[in-house]
Design a protein around this motif. Structure first.
Motif, PDB file in Angstrom:
ATOM      1  N   ARG A 131     -31.256 -16.042   7.202  1.00  0.00           N
ATOM      2  CA  ARG A 131     -31.641 -17.202   6.400  1.00  0.00           C
ATOM      3  C   ARG A 131     -32.949 -16.979   5.653  1.00  0.00           C
ATOM      4  NH1 ARG A 131     -31.864 -22.220  10.079  1.00  0.00           N
ATOM      5  NH2 ARG A 131     -32.035 -20.727  11.802  1.00  0.00           N
ATOM      6  N   ASP A 171     -27.356 -19.016  -1.887  1.00  0.00           N
ATOM      7  CA  ASP A 171     -28.783 -19.201  -1.684  1.00  0.00           C
ATOM      8  C   ASP A 171     -29.038 -19.982  -0.396  1.00  0.00           C
ATOM      9  OD1 ASP A 171     -29.324 -17.924  -4.055  1.00  0.00           O
ATOM     10  OD2 ASP A 171     -29.463 -19.776  -5.225  1.00  0.00           O
ATOM     11  N   THR A 172     -30.125 -19.667   0.258  1.00  0.00           N
ATOM     12  CA  THR A 172     -30.562 -20.442   1.406  1.00  0.00           C
ATOM     13  C   THR A 172     -31.253 -21.703   0.897  1.00  0.00           C
ATOM     14  OG1 THR A 172     -30.943 -18.407   2.657  1.00  0.00           O
ATOM     15  CG2 THR A 172     -31.974 -20.406   3.504  1.00  0.00           C
ATOM     16  N   SER A 173     -30.867 -22.847   1.435  1.00  0.00           N
ATOM     17  CA  SER A 173     -31.539 -24.086   1.023  1.00  0.00           C
ATOM     18  C   SER A 173     -32.972 -24.075   1.524  1.00  0.00           C
ATOM     19  CB  SER A 173     -30.798 -25.305   1.576  1.00  0.00           C
ATOM     20  OG  SER A 173     -30.972 -25.399   2.982  1.00  0.00           O
ATOM     21  N   MET A 212     -33.217 -15.338   0.964  1.00  0.00           N
ATOM     22  CA  MET A 212     -34.008 -16.162   0.048  1.00  0.00           C
ATOM     23  C   MET A 212     -34.980 -15.297  -0.758  1.00  0.00           C
ATOM     24  SD  MET A 212     -34.509 -19.502  -0.586  1.00  0.00           S
ATOM     25  CE  MET A 212     -35.722 -20.788  -0.901  1.00  0.00           C
ATOM     26  N   GLU A 213     -35.456 -14.213  -0.151  1.00  0.00           N
ATOM     27  CA  GLU A 213     -36.465 -13.394  -0.810  1.00  0.00           C
ATOM     28  C   GLU A 213     -35.895 -12.138  -1.453  1.00  0.00           C
ATOM     29  OE1 GLU A 213     -40.146 -12.948   1.270  1.00  0.00           O
ATOM     30  OE2 GLU A 213     -39.705 -14.619   2.603  1.00  0.00           O
ATOM     31  N   LYS A 227     -32.684 -11.558  -2.504  1.00  0.00           N
ATOM     32  CA  LYS A 227     -31.713 -11.781  -3.586  1.00  0.00           C
ATOM     33  C   LYS A 227     -32.386 -11.779  -4.961  1.00  0.00           C
ATOM     34  CE  LYS A 227     -27.901 -14.812  -4.963  1.00  0.00           C
ATOM     35  NZ  LYS A 227     -27.133 -16.030  -4.629  1.00  0.00           N
ATOM     36  N   PRO A 228     -33.474 -12.516  -5.174  1.00  0.00           N
ATOM     37  CA  PRO A 228     -34.148 -12.443  -6.480  1.00  0.00           C
ATOM     38  C   PRO A 228     -34.670 -11.042  -6.801  1.00  0.00           C
ATOM     39  CG  PRO A 228     -34.881 -14.370  -5.259  1.00  0.00           C
ATOM     40  CD  PRO A 228     -34.100 -13.532  -4.301  1.00  0.00           C
TER      41      PRO A 228
END
Length: 468
Positions: A314, A347-349, A318-319, A321-322
């Motif tokens: 989780r 994406d992780t919320s 989030m970090e 992927k971009p």
């Protein structure tokens, strides 16, 4: 004599060179010959460093002179291809970086060179150093020296295979969730993931998420890990996570000044564990008990409350992927499996991300409570021995899991930043290595190196090598 050289550990080679019993040129040439003989089967080495023989000649001249010799004087070493090496290709396992040649060494490489080490070659990895198998579109797939139909792991699988096969005595890998400890387990060598920040990550890709990435030594003996760590550790003024100036004792092999307290844990908390691996962990615990340490089975409630692998997934998606999207933009035709997979993940919320960060804090607290009572913890490294290439699902103790579960026992140390050693202490019924993981409290590398050295002293598998 060549086999005596290429299956010796780095400490022994340094001693032989220092005492003029063998020359650095002979040592480097023996490893180059070994690479030529076995690398076509293994594909662990992807680039040879120019000038290794010339550097060895200079090292031999220094032995005959009055210069002070470093701890690794004249000893060749290899480096994972995500770690910058000056004027030597560093292509990060991707056609996107084909031909990339850095101007400067990563801090870790510079420190091994300062200790007298000679850069021999770069080793294979997955695309962007991200997966549990070392395979990519640029330099292909690495094979396990124990069984070429199986993986040597990832992401430092090329490094582990090179050392296990006698192509290198010592080297550097990186670790986001498993990547120096898992490959060491799959090939039967040793590795150290030190406390987060102990060894600077300067000059290493990728850095996202920075608080989980580590760089560490991979080798053939525990004393080699201690030697390398003594040269690698300490701030460099560039990596802001690397700030610890705490003194440490790299000496190992002594009886502790007091009875060490060691716990051992197989399940629960890591996911399902194969019975052969579980027996190796228990055997290691029994061996330490026989050596006079206080040893008992334990449970860590925090691992049962928050499954570390889920917490990691989780947070890092989030970090990362971009970061993957940025580096692959305009190069979509050069993407391999894992970059495509990463970009396809949801994406992780923000709610889940914050909850995962809080869970990571609970895991740190849980380990802190454990280390109030114990000095070390023995666990599995992997839930099963080296697996077949491309395998994505496993049945372990009757439970079907996907390949990410191979990180179940290693990723807690990346989330918490705790140090861990991977070392062989068993063999599967198929003749494959089984390693155990020795975990210590923060900055307690000396303690786990000592425990590992004690285990190594009673191990019956230390001298085994692949038959290539």
């Amino acid at each position: 004599m060549s086999e005596d050289i290429y299956f010796s550990d780095a400490t022994k080679l340094a001693e032989l060179i220092r005492n003029r019993e063998v020359s650095s040129v002979e040592v480097v040439q023996a490893h180059l010959d070994r690479i030529q003989a076995v690398n076509p089967k293994i594909n662990a080495i992807v680039t040879l460093a120019d000038g290794a023989i010339k550097a060895a000649e200079a090292a031999d001249a220094a032995v005959h002179g009055s210069e002070q010799l470093g701890a690794l004087h004249g000893v060749p070493f290899t480096v994972k291809d995500s770690i910058d090496t000056a004027r030597v290709l560093t292509q990060r396992g991707s056609p996107i970086f084909k031909g990339r040649t850095p101007d400067t060494d990563a801090t870790s490489v510079a420190r091994l060179k300062k200790a007298g080490g000679i850069l021999l070659a770069k080793t294979n990895l997955p695309e962007f150093s991200y997966w549990i198998e070392s395979d990519n579109l640029l330099t292909g797939r690495s094979n396990n020296p124990w069984d070429v139909t199986r993986t040597p792991g990832g992401s430092s699988g090329g490094e582990s295979a090179a050392i296990a096969a006698g192509m290198s005595p010592i080297g550097l890998g990186t670790d986001l969730a498993i990547s120096v400890r898992g490959p060491a387990a799959q090939t039967g060598i040793v590795s150290l993931k030190a406390t987060h920040g102990r060894v600077p990550m300067t000059g290493i890709y990728p850095r996202t998420p920075r608080r989980f990435w580590h760089v560490g030594p991979m080798a053939r003996s525990i004393r080699d890990l201690a030697l390398a760590f003594s040269q690698l550790a300490g701030p460099d003024g560039q990596d802001a996570f690397s700030t610890s100036t705490v003194q440490f004792d790299a000496g190992i092999g002594r009886q502790p000044y007091r009875q060490l307290r060691v716990g051992w844990l197989v399940e629960p908390g890591f996911g399902p564990i194969d019975s052969e691996v579980a027996k190796a962990v228990e055997a290691a615990a029994d061996a330490l008990k026989g050596l006079g340490l206080h040893v008992e089975p334990v449970r860590i409630p925090a691992l049962e409350k928050d499954f570390a692998l889920d917490v990691f997934n989780r947070i890092h998606v989030m970090e990362m992927k971009p970061a993957f999207a940025q580096v692959t933009a305009g190069h979509e035709d050069q993407m391999y499996k894992m970059s495509k997979t990463m970009l396809s993940l949801p994406d992780t919320s923000m709610k889940d991300f914050i909850e995962a960060e809080q869970a990571a804090e609970r895991l740190r607290d849980g380990y802190a409570a454990y280390f109030q009572k114990f000095d070390a913890l023995i666990t599995p490294v992997l839930p099963l021995p080296a697996h077949k290439h491309g395998q994505e699902e496993f049945v372990i103790n009757g439970q079907k899991v996907d390949a990410t579960y191979l990180q179940g026992a290693t990723v807690p140390l990346n989330i918490t930043g705790l140090p861990g050693i991977s070392m062989r202490f068993g063999t599967s019924k198929e003749g494959l290595p089984i390693n155990v993981q020795i975990v210590g409290s923060w900055l307690a590398e000396s303690t786990i190196l000592n425990v590992a050295s004690l285990l190594e002293s009673v191990s019956t598998v230390r001298s085994l090598h692949p038959n290539l």
